[in-house]
Design a protein around this motif. Structure first.
Motif, PDB file in Angstrom:
ATOM      1  N   GLY A  41     -41.675 -32.866 -41.373  1.00  0.00           N
ATOM      2  CA  GLY A  41     -40.398 -33.566 -41.351  1.00  0.00           C
ATOM      3  C   GLY A  41     -39.760 -33.748 -42.712  1.00  0.00           C
ATOM      4  O   GLY A  41     -38.740 -34.431 -42.842  1.00  0.00           O
ATOM      5  N   ALA A  42     -40.354 -33.116 -43.744  1.00  0.00           N
ATOM      6  CA  ALA A  42     -39.822 -33.279 -45.103  1.00  0.00           C
ATOM      7  C   ALA A  42     -38.532 -32.497 -45.324  1.00  0.00           C
ATOM      8  O   ALA A  42     -37.826 -32.732 -46.307  1.00  0.00           O
ATOM      9  CB  ALA A  42     -40.864 -32.850 -46.128  1.00  0.00           C
ATOM     10  N   GLY A  43     -38.239 -31.516 -44.432  1.00  0.00           N
ATOM     11  CA  GLY A  43     -37.015 -30.726 -44.582  1.00  0.00           C
ATOM     12  C   GLY A  43     -37.237 -29.310 -45.047  1.00  0.00           C
ATOM     13  O   GLY A  43     -36.275 -28.598 -45.371  1.00  0.00           O
ATOM     14  N   LYS A  44     -38.496 -28.865 -45.070  1.00  0.00           N
ATOM     15  CA  LYS A  44     -38.804 -27.546 -45.635  1.00  0.00           C
ATOM     16  C   LYS A  44     -38.145 -26.410 -44.851  1.00  0.00           C
ATOM     17  O   LYS A  44     -37.504 -25.542 -45.445  1.00  0.00           O
ATOM     18  CB  LYS A  44     -40.328 -27.339 -45.661  1.00  0.00           C
ATOM     19  N   THR A  45     -38.320 -26.397 -43.535  1.00  0.00           N
ATOM     20  CA  THR A  45     -37.759 -25.303 -42.739  1.00  0.00           C
ATOM     21  C   THR A  45     -36.238 -25.357 -42.730  1.00  0.00           C
ATOM     22  O   THR A  45     -35.575 -24.314 -42.782  1.00  0.00           O
ATOM     23  CB  THR A  45     -38.332 -25.332 -41.303  1.00  0.00           C
ATOM     24  N   THR A  46     -35.663 -26.549 -42.693  1.00  0.00           N
ATOM     25  CA  THR A  46     -34.202 -26.660 -42.797  1.00  0.00           C
ATOM     26  C   THR A  46     -33.729 -26.098 -44.124  1.00  0.00           C
ATOM     27  O   THR A  46     -32.732 -25.359 -44.185  1.00  0.00           O
ATOM     28  CB  THR A  46     -33.758 -28.127 -42.655  1.00  0.00           C
ATOM     29  N   PHE A  47     -34.442 -26.403 -45.196  1.00  0.00           N
ATOM     30  CA  PHE A  47     -34.048 -25.927 -46.519  1.00  0.00           C
ATOM     31  C   PHE A  47     -34.052 -24.407 -46.592  1.00  0.00           C
ATOM     32  O   PHE A  47     -33.080 -23.791 -47.043  1.00  0.00           O
ATOM     33  CB  PHE A  47     -34.976 -26.526 -47.578  1.00  0.00           C
ATOM     34  N   VAL A  48     -35.134 -23.774 -46.125  1.00  0.00           N
ATOM     35  CA  VAL A  48     -35.170 -22.312 -46.210  1.00  0.00           C
ATOM     36  C   VAL A  48     -34.215 -21.673 -45.202  1.00  0.00           C
ATOM     37  O   VAL A  48     -33.721 -20.566 -45.435  1.00  0.00           O
ATOM     38  CB  VAL A  48     -36.602 -21.749 -46.051  1.00  0.00           C
ATOM     39  N   SER A  49     -33.908 -22.372 -44.108  1.00  0.00           N
ATOM     40  CA  SER A  49     -32.890 -21.875 -43.185  1.00  0.00           C
ATOM     41  C   SER A  49     -31.513 -21.892 -43.842  1.00  0.00           C
ATOM     42  O   SER A  49     -30.680 -21.017 -43.582  1.00  0.00           O
ATOM     43  CB  SER A  49     -32.876 -22.702 -41.898  1.00  0.00           C
ATOM     44  N   LEU A  50     -31.268 -22.856 -44.700  1.00  0.00           N
ATOM     45  CA  LEU A  50     -30.027 -22.881 -45.483  1.00  0.00           C
ATOM     46  C   LEU A  50     -30.006 -21.720 -46.480  1.00  0.00           C
ATOM     47  O   LEU A  50     -28.979 -21.042 -46.637  1.00  0.00           O
ATOM     48  CB  LEU A  50     -29.900 -24.209 -46.233  1.00  0.00           C
ATOM     49  N   LEU A  51     -31.125 -21.474 -47.137  1.00  0.00           N
ATOM     50  CA  LEU A  51     -31.173 -20.384 -48.119  1.00  0.00           C
ATOM     51  C   LEU A  51     -30.965 -19.025 -47.452  1.00  0.00           C
ATOM     52  O   LEU A  51     -30.328 -18.143 -48.025  1.00  0.00           O
ATOM     53  CB  LEU A  51     -32.519 -20.385 -48.857  1.00  0.00           C
ATOM     54  N   GLY A  53     -29.399 -18.478 -44.562  1.00  0.00           N
ATOM     55  CA  GLY A  53     -28.146 -18.378 -43.808  1.00  0.00           C
ATOM     56  C   GLY A  53     -28.287 -18.600 -42.320  1.00  0.00           C
ATOM     57  O   GLY A  53     -27.336 -18.392 -41.562  1.00  0.00           O
ATOM     58  N   ARG A  54     -29.448 -19.043 -41.869  1.00  0.00           N
ATOM     59  CA  ARG A  54     -29.640 -19.291 -40.435  1.00  0.00           C
ATOM     60  C   ARG A  54     -28.899 -20.544 -39.985  1.00  0.00           C
ATOM     61  O   ARG A  54     -28.527 -20.669 -38.823  1.00  0.00           O
ATOM     62  CB  ARG A  54     -31.120 -19.395 -40.092  1.00  0.00           C
ATOM     63  N   ILE A  55     -28.693 -21.494 -40.894  1.00  0.00           N
ATOM     64  CA  ILE A  55     -27.830 -22.631 -40.617  1.00  0.00           C
ATOM     65  C   ILE A  55     -26.907 -22.825 -41.815  1.00  0.00           C
ATOM     66  O   ILE A  55     -27.211 -22.386 -42.926  1.00  0.00           O
ATOM     67  CB  ILE A  55     -28.624 -23.930 -40.328  1.00  0.00           C
ATOM     68  N   GLU A  56     -25.766 -23.462 -41.583  1.00  0.00           N
ATOM     69  CA  GLU A  56     -24.761 -23.641 -42.638  1.00  0.00           C
ATOM     70  C   GLU A  56     -25.012 -24.923 -43.419  1.00  0.00           C
ATOM     71  O   GLU A  56     -25.433 -25.936 -42.859  1.00  0.00           O
ATOM     72  CB  GLU A  56     -23.359 -23.681 -42.021  1.00  0.00           C
ATOM     73  N   ALA A  57     -24.711 -24.862 -44.692  1.00  0.00           N
ATOM     74  CA  ALA A  57     -24.833 -26.043 -45.540  1.00  0.00           C
ATOM     75  C   ALA A  57     -23.682 -27.002 -45.264  1.00  0.00           C
ATOM     76  O   ALA A  57     -22.540 -26.579 -45.055  1.00  0.00           O
ATOM     77  CB  ALA A  57     -24.829 -25.635 -47.012  1.00  0.00           C
ATOM     78  N   PRO A  73     -23.185 -15.090 -43.829  1.00  0.00           N
ATOM     79  CA  PRO A  73     -24.085 -15.181 -42.684  1.00  0.00           C
ATOM     80  C   PRO A  73     -25.438 -14.553 -42.996  1.00  0.00           C
ATOM     81  O   PRO A  73     -25.586 -13.810 -43.971  1.00  0.00           O
ATOM     82  CB  PRO A  73     -23.342 -14.396 -41.592  1.00  0.00           C
ATOM     83  N   ALA A  74     -26.402 -14.830 -42.142  1.00  0.00           N
ATOM     84  CA  ALA A  74     -27.783 -14.397 -42.391  1.00  0.00           C
ATOM     85  C   ALA A  74     -27.891 -12.884 -42.560  1.00  0.00           C
ATOM     86  O   ALA A  74     -28.587 -12.406 -43.460  1.00  0.00           O
ATOM     87  CB  ALA A  74     -28.693 -14.875 -41.263  1.00  0.00           C
ATOM     88  N   HIS A  75     -27.214 -12.106 -41.701  1.00  0.00           N
ATOM     89  CA  HIS A  75     -27.352 -10.647 -41.778  1.00  0.00           C
ATOM     90  C   HIS A  75     -26.820 -10.102 -43.097  1.00  0.00           C
ATOM     91  O   HIS A  75     -27.333  -9.117 -43.639  1.00  0.00           O
ATOM     92  CB  HIS A  75     -26.661  -9.968 -40.592  1.00  0.00           C
ATOM     93  N   ALA A  76     -25.790 -10.758 -43.643  1.00  0.00           N
ATOM     94  CA  ALA A  76     -25.254 -10.319 -44.931  1.00  0.00           C
ATOM     95  C   ALA A  76     -26.215 -10.653 -46.065  1.00  0.00           C
ATOM     96  O   ALA A  76     -26.306  -9.914 -47.047  1.00  0.00           O
ATOM     97  CB  ALA A  76     -23.888 -10.971 -45.176  1.00  0.00           C
ATOM     98  N   ARG A  77     -26.948 -11.737 -45.923  1.00  0.00           N
ATOM     99  CA  ARG A  77     -27.942 -12.088 -46.938  1.00  0.00           C
ATOM    100  C   ARG A  77     -29.121 -11.114 -46.899  1.00  0.00           C
ATOM    101  O   ARG A  77     -29.695 -10.795 -47.934  1.00  0.00           O
ATOM    102  CB  ARG A  77     -28.409 -13.534 -46.760  1.00  0.00           C
ATOM    103  N   VAL A  78     -29.479 -10.659 -45.693  1.00  0.00           N
ATOM    104  CA  VAL A  78     -30.518  -9.626 -45.586  1.00  0.00           C
ATOM    105  C   VAL A  78     -30.088  -8.385 -46.349  1.00  0.00           C
ATOM    106  O   VAL A  78     -30.864  -7.783 -47.091  1.00  0.00           O
ATOM    107  CB  VAL A  78     -30.807  -9.293 -44.105  1.00  0.00           C
ATOM    108  N   ARG A  79     -28.827  -8.006 -46.198  1.00  0.00           N
ATOM    109  CA  ARG A  79     -28.298  -6.841 -46.920  1.00  0.00           C
ATOM    110  C   ARG A  79     -28.344  -7.044 -48.426  1.00  0.00           C
ATOM    111  O   ARG A  79     -28.510  -6.076 -49.185  1.00  0.00           O
ATOM    112  CB  ARG A  79     -26.855  -6.569 -46.478  1.00  0.00           C
ATOM    113  N   ARG A  80     -28.208  -8.288 -48.862  1.00  0.00           N
ATOM    114  CA  ARG A  80     -28.275  -8.588 -50.302  1.00  0.00           C
ATOM    115  C   ARG A  80     -29.705  -8.574 -50.836  1.00  0.00           C
ATOM    116  O   ARG A  80     -29.913  -8.586 -52.036  1.00  0.00           O
ATOM    117  CB  ARG A  80     -27.644  -9.959 -50.579  1.00  0.00           C
TER     118      ARG A  80
END
Length: 235
Positions: A41-51, A53-57, A73-80
């Motif tokens: 519950g510390a926010g780890k998965t939410t944090f990496v989901s933000l990094l 692009g799976r969820i918006e900041a 979006p997430a797919h564009a970050r994969v391309r990066r």
């Protein structure tokens, strides 16, 4: 210190009254293995989901290799060059092991596909299972397949979310070798509860607690930090 490949400033995401991630500043050095730890519950998965692009900041910004990717979006970050393997195994269960990795290689644009896919399978020790239906693999082998899919993307940043969950000790040793082989050509951000894995692999560790950064430092510094001991490691 090496050049910074990713930086977050003021990164925030609230869910109603829950401050899952709250004004987090974070730097990731190129070529390092950096672990992210903290209580449930510390926010780890939410944090990496933000990094990833799976969820918006809700607020703040993210720079990757000097470019603002906060709204990509997430797919564009994969391309990066950002690959994120999930806390819960995400594979195509009805397809073969090879086809799972080949799809990842194809999304990266690798040609020819077969050498790229087989190289990734070889790195995780699954070459002899290439023809097996992915859904019939053991849980531990499914986790390793997911890592192979991430490697097939040829990432510059590989984010691994609880990768050793469900792995045997032998599989954990294989995993540790895989991660060590990835750097310094790529950078690894590791979210992990197994502290033996964290202390063996990480050059730096960031501790999250209640959505905020509690501490960042070397493994020795984190072990010795009284606030971290109280919140997470135990005295």
């Amino acid at each position: 210190m090496a050049a910074v490949i990713l930086e977050a400033r003021g990164l925030t995401r609230h869910f109603g009254g829950l401050k899952a991630v709250d004004r987090v500043d974070f730097d990731l050095a190129a070529g390092e293995i950096h672990a992210l730890i903290g209580p449930n519950g510390a926010g780890k998965t939410t944090f990496v989901s933000l990094l990833s692009g799976r969820i918006e900041a809700g607020a703040g910004r993210i720079l990757f290799e000097g470019r603002d990717i906060t709204r990509l979006p997430a797919h564009a970050r994969v391309r990066r060059g950002i690959a994120y393997t999930f806390q819960i195994t995400q594979i195509y269960a009805a397809l073969s092991v090879y086809d799972n990795v080949a799809l990842a290689a194809q999304s990266h644009g690798s040609h020819p596909l077969k050498p790229a896919a087989m190289e990734a399978l070889d790195r995780v020790g699954l070459t002899d299972r290439a023809g097996q239906i992915a859904g019939t693999l053991s849980y531990g082998h499914q986790r390793l397949l997911e890592v192979a899919m991430g490697l097939a993307l040829k990432p510059r940043l590989l984010i691994l979310d609880e990768p050793t969950q469900g792995l045997s000790q032998g599989e954990i040793e294989v995993f540790n070798g895989i991660v060590q082989s990835v750097v310094p050509a790529a950078t690894v951000l590791l979210i992990e509860h197994n502290m033996d894995v964290v202390m063996e692999l990480a050059q730096r560790i960031t501790v999250l607690n209640f959505g905020e950064v509690l501490a960042t430092g070397t493994p020795a510094e984190i072990r010795a930090n009284p606030a971290v001991q109280a919140a997470y490691l135990g005295a």
